[in-house]
Motif scaffolding. Structure first.
Motif, PDB file in Angstrom:
ATOM      1  N   HIS A  27      -2.654  -9.801   1.039  1.00  0.00           N
ATOM      2  CA  HIS A  27      -2.075  -9.729   2.381  1.00  0.00           C
ATOM      3  C   HIS A  27      -2.989 -10.357   3.428  1.00  0.00           C
ATOM      4  O   HIS A  27      -2.532 -11.108   4.301  1.00  0.00           O
ATOM      5  CB  HIS A  27      -1.791  -8.273   2.763  1.00  0.00           C
ATOM      6  N   TYR A  40     -10.454  -0.959   3.362  1.00  0.00           N
ATOM      7  CA  TYR A  40      -9.601  -1.463   2.291  1.00  0.00           C
ATOM      8  C   TYR A  40      -9.662  -0.590   1.030  1.00  0.00           C
ATOM      9  O   TYR A  40     -10.703   0.002   0.719  1.00  0.00           O
ATOM     10  CB  TYR A  40     -10.003  -2.888   1.917  1.00  0.00           C
ATOM     11  N   ALA A  89      -6.318   1.270   2.734  1.00  0.00           N
ATOM     12  CA  ALA A  89      -5.065   0.521   2.590  1.00  0.00           C
ATOM     13  C   ALA A  89      -5.358  -0.895   2.132  1.00  0.00           C
ATOM     14  O   ALA A  89      -6.462  -1.420   2.331  1.00  0.00           O
ATOM     15  CB  ALA A  89      -4.303   0.497   3.912  1.00  0.00           C
ATOM     16  N   ASP A  93      -3.467  -3.379   3.235  1.00  0.00           N
ATOM     17  CA  ASP A  93      -2.942  -4.183   4.329  1.00  0.00           C
ATOM     18  C   ASP A  93      -3.793  -3.974   5.580  1.00  0.00           C
ATOM     19  O   ASP A  93      -3.917  -2.858   6.083  1.00  0.00           O
ATOM     20  CB  ASP A  93      -1.486  -3.747   4.580  1.00  0.00           C
ATOM     21  N   THR A  94      -4.381  -5.044   6.090  1.00  0.00           N
ATOM     22  CA  THR A  94      -5.226  -4.942   7.287  1.00  0.00           C
ATOM     23  C   THR A  94      -4.461  -4.393   8.479  1.00  0.00           C
ATOM     24  O   THR A  94      -5.007  -3.627   9.281  1.00  0.00           O
ATOM     25  CB  THR A  94      -5.807  -6.324   7.651  1.00  0.00           C
ATOM     26  N   ASP A  95      -3.204  -4.773   8.616  1.00  0.00           N
ATOM     27  CA  ASP A  95      -2.413  -4.292   9.752  1.00  0.00           C
ATOM     28  C   ASP A  95      -2.196  -2.787   9.687  1.00  0.00           C
ATOM     29  O   ASP A  95      -2.091  -2.119  10.724  1.00  0.00           O
ATOM     30  CB  ASP A  95      -1.062  -5.019   9.806  1.00  0.00           C
ATOM     31  N   VAL A  96      -2.130  -2.229   8.477  1.00  0.00           N
ATOM     32  CA  VAL A  96      -2.021  -0.776   8.327  1.00  0.00           C
ATOM     33  C   VAL A  96      -3.309  -0.115   8.803  1.00  0.00           C
ATOM     34  O   VAL A  96      -3.291   0.917   9.489  1.00  0.00           O
ATOM     35  CB  VAL A  96      -1.715  -0.403   6.857  1.00  0.00           C
ATOM     36  N   LYS A 139      -5.369  -1.238  11.051  1.00  0.00           N
ATOM     37  CA  LYS A 139      -5.367  -1.305  12.521  1.00  0.00           C
ATOM     38  C   LYS A 139      -4.458  -0.235  13.127  1.00  0.00           C
ATOM     39  O   LYS A 139      -4.793   0.388  14.143  1.00  0.00           O
ATOM     40  CB  LYS A 139      -4.912  -2.688  12.978  1.00  0.00           C
ATOM     41  N   THR A 140      -3.305  -0.023  12.501  1.00  0.00           N
ATOM     42  CA  THR A 140      -2.357   0.974  13.008  1.00  0.00           C
ATOM     43  C   THR A 140      -2.981   2.356  13.075  1.00  0.00           C
ATOM     44  O   THR A 140      -2.874   3.073  14.089  1.00  0.00           O
ATOM     45  CB  THR A 140      -1.093   1.016  12.128  1.00  0.00           C
ATOM     46  N   TYR A 141      -3.675   2.759  12.008  1.00  0.00           N
ATOM     47  CA  TYR A 141      -4.247   4.101  11.971  1.00  0.00           C
ATOM     48  C   TYR A 141      -5.520   4.222  12.801  1.00  0.00           C
ATOM     49  O   TYR A 141      -5.879   5.322  13.240  1.00  0.00           O
ATOM     50  CB  TYR A 141      -4.447   4.541  10.524  1.00  0.00           C
ATOM     51  N   GLU A 145      -4.101   5.006  16.020  1.00  0.00           N
ATOM     52  CA  GLU A 145      -3.619   6.388  16.041  1.00  0.00           C
ATOM     53  C   GLU A 145      -4.753   7.397  16.149  1.00  0.00           C
ATOM     54  O   GLU A 145      -4.514   8.604  16.276  1.00  0.00           O
ATOM     55  CB  GLU A 145      -2.808   6.678  14.772  1.00  0.00           C
TER      56      GLU A 145
END
Length: 311
Positions: free
Chosen positions: A101, A197, A224, A226-229, A231-233, A236
């Motif tokens: 990804h 990761y 994760a 996925d790097t975007d995942v 970033k999301t957390y 959060e």
């Protein structure tokens, strides 16, 4: 012995020895697949399969060797066809790229944009997977080229070429207390919940080794692929993130502050790999050249001037 018999053998092995699935995959009827396999055994004079009644269970020792050479034989036949296609039409074809990804999202867009300018008629396919899956897909000729950091260099059946180096950065919401620390060390990172990761993705092994050498245990609260995942957390508030530096975008991630960690972790090497028996078509060689020259050896994308490169 015919190539179609070898194709049936390979498809059967990749379909878990399920003749029904093999027939669907090859767009044949089951009886034809069974006939191919039976004739192959008869012609070779040895048992290829272990059986339970009429059911095929797995390959015999001889069968494993035959499967290995069957794959090499079909790869060579594909190479012969590729040579012919290169001379008939040098501007079209299909390029199947296997990648993770992070590569697909943050590295390849610029490369593919430039590639498309030069080869607009080439059909590009991107297949994502884990590093281990990419190795398997490349060895089985399910993709033409694979791009990732781990695994590829350790696989004897693949030719692995150095592309560029990269390292890690810490990300957290702007103003996070960690950025007020005078000096960030591995011990400092262990004081905070970390998001990074999954092991086996994007240099995960070196990440853990760096801590374990000092007897440290980082608090990885979430991981994760996925790097975007990640970033999301981080957004959060689950923890601070450690990502590949090249996966930070000043345009879309301006709510996150970044701190370079290349002094704490070893540099990783991203490689592009292909089957050693493969004939590289001209546009595959061009894609490799773009990847090697458009990404600097610190993981920074170097955009080209399209007008200059087209001259």
């Amino acid at each position: 012995m015919e190539l179609r018999q070898l194709r049936s053998l390979i498809a059967l092995a990749e379909s878990g020895f399920n003749v029904t699935q093999t027939a669907k995959r090859l767009h044949l009827v089951q009886s034809t697949v069974s006939q191919h396999l039976s004739r192959l055994e008869n012609e070779l004079g040895t048992e290829i399969f272990k059986r339970q009644g009429k059911r095929l269970l797995e390959l015999t020792t001889s069968g494993e060797k035959i499967l290995h050479y069957a794959r090499k034989t079909l790869a060579e036949s594909d190479n012969i066809l590729a040579v012919g296609r290169d001379h008939v039409d040098e501007s079209s074809g299909t390029l199947r790229i296997g990648t993770t990804h992070t590569q697909a999202r943050y590295v390849l867009p610029a490369i593919i944009r430039e590639f498309r300018n030069n080869y607009p008629l080439v059909n590009l396919q991107i297949h994502q997977g884990t590093p281990q899956q990419l190795v398997e897909m490349t060895a089985r000729d399910q993709v033409d080229l694979s791009i990732c950091t781990e695994e590829l260099a350790e696989t004897a059946t693949l030719e692995a070429i150095h592309c560029y180096r990269w390292n890690r950065s810490l990300i957290a919401p702007a103003g996070h207390p960690i950025f007020s620390r005078h000096l960030l060390q591995l011990e400092t990172l262990c004081e905070y919940p970390l998001i990074t990761y999954v092991f086996g993705f994007t240099g995960g092994n070196h990440f853990r080794t760096s801590f374990s050498r000092l007897g440290l245990k980082p608090q990885v609260v979430l991981s994760a692929a996925d790097t975007d995942v990640i970033k999301t957390y981080v957004r959060e508030g689950f923890g601070v993130g450690i990502i590949a530096s090249l996966a930070y975008s000043g345009d879309t991630d301006n709510d996150l502050q970044i701190h370079d960690l290349s002094n704490l972790f070893p540099w990783e090497v991203t490689r592009i790999a292909y089957n050693r028996d493969k004939y590289l078509r001209h546009y595959e060689e061009h894609f490799i050249e773009l990847l090697q020259t458009m990404v600097a050896d610190n993981g920074v994308i170097v955009e080209r001037n399209t007008e200059e490169t087209s001259k």
